[in-house]
Design a protein around this motif. Structure first.
Motif, PDB file in Angstrom:
ATOM      1  N   LEU A  16      36.859  40.901  50.386  1.00 40.26           N
ATOM      2  CA  LEU A  16      37.478  41.994  49.633  1.00 40.26           C
ATOM      3  C   LEU A  16      38.307  41.469  48.461  1.00 40.26           C
ATOM      4  CD1 LEU A  16      38.606  44.425  52.478  1.00 40.26           C
ATOM      5  CD2 LEU A  16      36.797  44.796  50.790  1.00 40.26           C
ATOM      6  N   ALA A  17      39.009  40.366  48.664  1.00 41.87           N
ATOM      7  CA  ALA A  17      39.802  39.772  47.591  1.00 41.87           C
ATOM      8  C   ALA A  17      38.898  39.302  46.458  1.00 41.87           C
ATOM      9  CB  ALA A  17      40.632  38.612  48.127  1.00 41.87           C
ATOM     10  N   VAL A  18      37.790  38.667  46.803  1.00 39.24           N
ATOM     11  CA  VAL A  18      36.851  38.198  45.782  1.00 39.24           C
ATOM     12  C   VAL A  18      36.268  39.387  45.016  1.00 39.24           C
ATOM     13  CG1 VAL A  18      34.612  37.078  45.450  1.00 39.24           C
ATOM     14  CG2 VAL A  18      36.319  36.040  46.947  1.00 39.24           C
ATOM     15  N   ILE A  19      35.935  40.449  45.724  1.00 36.98           N
ATOM     16  CA  ILE A  19      35.393  41.648  45.068  1.00 36.98           C
ATOM     17  C   ILE A  19      36.418  42.252  44.119  1.00 36.98           C
ATOM     18  CG2 ILE A  19      34.694  44.050  45.488  1.00 36.98           C
ATOM     19  CD1 ILE A  19      33.311  42.976  48.079  1.00 36.98           C
ATOM     20  N   LEU A  35      46.210  45.203  37.622  1.00 33.72           N
ATOM     21  CA  LEU A  35      47.379  44.604  38.268  1.00 33.72           C
ATOM     22  C   LEU A  35      47.383  44.907  39.763  1.00 33.72           C
ATOM     23  CD1 LEU A  35      50.060  43.078  38.073  1.00 33.72           C
ATOM     24  CD2 LEU A  35      51.144  45.268  37.551  1.00 33.72           C
ATOM     25  N   ALA A  36      47.102  46.155  40.111  1.00 32.19           N
ATOM     26  CA  ALA A  36      47.061  46.534  41.525  1.00 32.19           C
ATOM     27  C   ALA A  36      45.969  45.755  42.264  1.00 32.19           C
ATOM     28  CB  ALA A  36      46.820  48.033  41.661  1.00 32.19           C
ATOM     29  N   GLY A  37      44.834  45.551  41.616  1.00 31.14           N
ATOM     30  CA  GLY A  37      43.743  44.789  42.221  1.00 31.14           C
ATOM     31  C   GLY A  37      44.123  43.341  42.457  1.00 31.14           C
ATOM     32  N   PHE A  38      44.790  42.734  41.484  1.00 27.77           N
ATOM     33  CA  PHE A  38      45.224  41.343  41.648  1.00 27.77           C
ATOM     34  C   PHE A  38      46.288  41.215  42.734  1.00 27.77           C
ATOM     35  CE2 PHE A  38      43.549  40.352  37.271  1.00 27.77           C
ATOM     36  CZ  PHE A  38      42.616  39.426  37.711  1.00 27.77           C
ATOM     37  N   ILE A  39      47.202  42.162  42.796  1.00 26.40           N
ATOM     38  CA  ILE A  39      48.236  42.120  43.836  1.00 26.40           C
ATOM     39  C   ILE A  39      47.608  42.272  45.213  1.00 26.40           C
ATOM     40  CG2 ILE A  39      50.215  43.369  44.791  1.00 26.40           C
ATOM     41  CD1 ILE A  39      51.082  43.906  41.873  1.00 26.40           C
ATOM     42  N   ALA A  40      46.702  43.233  45.345  1.00 28.82           N
ATOM     43  CA  ALA A  40      46.025  43.434  46.631  1.00 28.82           C
ATOM     44  C   ALA A  40      45.209  42.208  47.020  1.00 28.82           C
ATOM     45  CB  ALA A  40      45.132  44.670  46.568  1.00 28.82           C
ATOM     46  N   ALA A  41      44.512  41.617  46.050  1.00 34.43           N
ATOM     47  CA  ALA A  41      43.726  40.411  46.323  1.00 34.43           C
ATOM     48  C   ALA A  41      44.635  39.271  46.763  1.00 34.43           C
ATOM     49  CB  ALA A  41      42.928  40.008  45.086  1.00 34.43           C
ATOM     50  N   GLY A  42      45.784  39.124  46.125  1.00 41.30           N
ATOM     51  CA  GLY A  42      46.735  38.086  46.506  1.00 41.30           C
ATOM     52  C   GLY A  42      47.255  38.270  47.923  1.00 41.30           C
TER      53      GLY A  42
END
Length: 70
Positions: A16-19, A35-42
Motif C-alpha cells: 500500500l505504501a508503494v502504491i 502530502l496525505a499520501g506521503f504521510i500515510a505511506a510513511g
C-alpha cells in the motif's frame, strides 16, 4: 512496544505504501492529497519496520503468528 503485526500484514502495508508513493509520483494524487499520501505511506512503512501498530493495541488485535501459538 509489543510486536503485533504479522508477515502478511507487513507485506500488505508495504504494498500500500508503494502504491501511494507511485500514485503521488505519477501525479494521480495532487495538491494536499499528495502530502496525505506521503504521510500515510510513511506511517505504513514505519509500522511495517517496527512490526507494531499503535492502533491495534486498544482493540487487542494481533496478526502475528508467534502470539497465536502461545
Amino acid at each position: 512496544m509489543k510486536k503485533n503485526i504479522g508477515a502478511t500484514d507487513r507485506y500488505i502495508r508495504i504494498a500500500l505504501a508503494v502504491i501511494l508513493i507511485a500514485l503521488s509520483a505519477a501525479d494521480v494524487l495532487t495538491g494536499i492529497w499528495t502530502l496525505a499520501g506521503f504521510i500515510a505511506a510513511g506511517i505504513l512503512l514505519l509500522t511495517s519496520l517496527v512490526s507494531s501498530c499503535p492502533l491495534y493495541l486498544p482493540f487487542g488485535i494481533r496478526t502475528n503468528r508467534a502470539h497465536k501459538l502461545r
